[in-house]
Design a protein around this motif. Structure first.
Motif, short mmCIF file in Angstrom:
data_model
loop_
_atom_site.label_atom_id
_atom_site.label_comp_id
_atom_site.label_asym_id
_atom_site.label_seq_id
_atom_site.Cartn_x
_atom_site.Cartn_y
_atom_site.Cartn_z
N SER A 1 45.77 46.35 34.24
CA SER A 1 44.43 46.63 34.73
C SER A 1 44.13 48.13 34.69
O SER A 1 43.07 48.54 34.21
CB SER A 1 44.27 46.11 36.16
N LYS A 2 45.07 48.92 35.16
CA LYS A 2 44.88 50.37 35.17
C LYS A 2 44.77 50.91 33.76
O LYS A 2 43.88 51.72 33.46
CB LYS A 2 46.04 51.05 35.91
N ALA A 3 45.64 50.46 32.86
CA ALA A 3 45.62 50.93 31.48
C ALA A 3 44.32 50.55 30.77
O ALA A 3 43.88 51.26 29.87
CB ALA A 3 46.82 50.36 30.72
N SER A 4 43.74 49.44 31.20
CA SER A 4 42.50 48.96 30.58
C SER A 4 41.25 49.54 31.23
O SER A 4 40.14 49.31 30.74
CB SER A 4 42.44 47.43 30.65
N GLY A 5 41.41 50.26 32.33
CA GLY A 5 40.27 50.87 33.00
C GLY A 5 39.41 49.89 33.78
O GLY A 5 38.23 50.14 34.00
N PHE A 6 40.00 48.77 34.22
CA PHE A 6 39.25 47.77 34.97
C PHE A 6 38.99 48.25 36.40
O PHE A 6 39.66 49.14 36.91
CB PHE A 6 40.00 46.44 35.01
N LYS A 7 38.05 47.62 37.06
CA LYS A 7 37.76 47.88 38.47
C LYS A 7 38.98 47.49 39.31
O LYS A 7 39.85 46.72 38.85
CB LYS A 7 36.54 47.07 38.91
N PRO A 8 39.05 47.96 40.55
CA PRO A 8 40.19 47.61 41.42
C PRO A 8 40.33 46.09 41.57
O PRO A 8 39.36 45.38 41.79
CB PRO A 8 39.83 48.27 42.75
N MET A 9 41.56 45.64 41.45
CA MET A 9 41.87 44.21 41.42
C MET A 9 42.67 43.78 42.64
O MET A 9 43.35 44.58 43.28
CB MET A 9 42.71 43.87 40.18
N GLY A 10 42.62 42.48 42.88
CA GLY A 10 43.53 41.80 43.79
C GLY A 10 44.28 40.77 42.97
O GLY A 10 43.68 40.10 42.12
N VAL A 11 45.58 40.65 43.19
CA VAL A 11 46.40 39.72 42.42
C VAL A 11 47.27 38.91 43.38
O VAL A 11 47.97 39.48 44.21
CB VAL A 11 47.30 40.46 41.40
N ALA A 12 47.21 37.58 43.24
CA ALA A 12 47.99 36.67 44.08
C ALA A 12 48.92 35.83 43.22
O ALA A 12 48.51 35.34 42.16
CB ALA A 12 47.07 35.76 44.88
N PHE B 1 37.07 39.69 49.64
CA PHE B 1 37.21 38.38 49.00
C PHE B 1 38.24 38.37 47.87
O PHE B 1 38.47 37.32 47.28
CB PHE B 1 35.89 37.81 48.48
N ARG B 2 38.82 39.51 47.53
CA ARG B 2 39.76 39.53 46.40
C ARG B 2 40.93 38.58 46.66
O ARG B 2 41.35 37.85 45.78
CB ARG B 2 40.27 40.94 46.10
N PHE B 3 41.48 38.61 47.87
CA PHE B 3 42.61 37.72 48.19
C PHE B 3 42.21 36.26 48.05
O PHE B 3 42.87 35.48 47.37
CB PHE B 3 43.16 37.99 49.60
N GLU B 4 41.14 35.88 48.72
CA GLU B 4 40.73 34.48 48.73
C GLU B 4 40.43 33.95 47.34
O GLU B 4 40.82 32.84 46.98
CB GLU B 4 39.49 34.31 49.63
N ILE B 5 39.74 34.75 46.53
CA ILE B 5 39.38 34.30 45.18
C ILE B 5 40.61 34.24 44.28
O ILE B 5 40.81 33.25 43.57
CB ILE B 5 38.29 35.20 44.58
#
Length: 140
Positions: A19-30, A50-54
């Motif tokens: 994600s960081k290398a691709s320049g994406f917005k801040p992520m949540g990962v479960a 909502f990042r966790f829930e989604i």
């Protein structure tokens, strides 16, 4: 073979690195195991609510139905009533949107799933795949 906490953390680290290398917005990962239990979750600084829930719900749906969440999204288009019913039965833990992939071992056994939230469905899915591969497992 079962999914270990070490593998779950490796998957998250690999996903967030992609994600960081691709320049994406801040992520949540479960990451969840094959029984739908949470193994690990991380949310980047600046990720919105909502990042966790989604992320968890995308992964939970994938494990529950045995397919990547992109397949579930297509099925939702074809049979929305069934997907709404699954979401109700799952008590909010089921989201049929791209952004989760199954985690498999080399023999094809499902160990769990990883879901992401924060970008587009394609971005979420790409970082999940990268995370699984970085842990030496198979995204599927």
């Amino acid at each position: 073979m079962t999914l270990t906490l070490q593998q779950a953390n490796q998957i998250i680290a690999g996903a967030l690195a992609k994600s960081k290398a691709s320049g994406f917005k801040p992520m949540g990962v479960a990451v969840i195991d094959a029984a739908g239990n949470l193994k690990a979750f991380q949310s980047e600084d600046g990720a919105s609510m909502f990042r966790f829930e989604i992320a968890r719900a995308k992964a939970w749906g994938s494990v529950g139905m045995g397919v990547n969440s992109r397949v579930l999204a297509q099925r939702a288009k074809d049979n929305a009533t069934f997907m709404v019913s699954l979401a109700a039965v799952g008590e909010g833990r089921f989201v049929a949107q791209p952004g989760a992939v199954l985690i498999k071992d080399a023999e094809g056994n499902v160990l769990g799933a990883v879901g992401a939230s924060g970008g587009t469905g394609d971005e979420d899915e790409a970082i999940c795949q990268a995370g699984v591969e970085s842990a030496g497992l198979v995204a599927g």
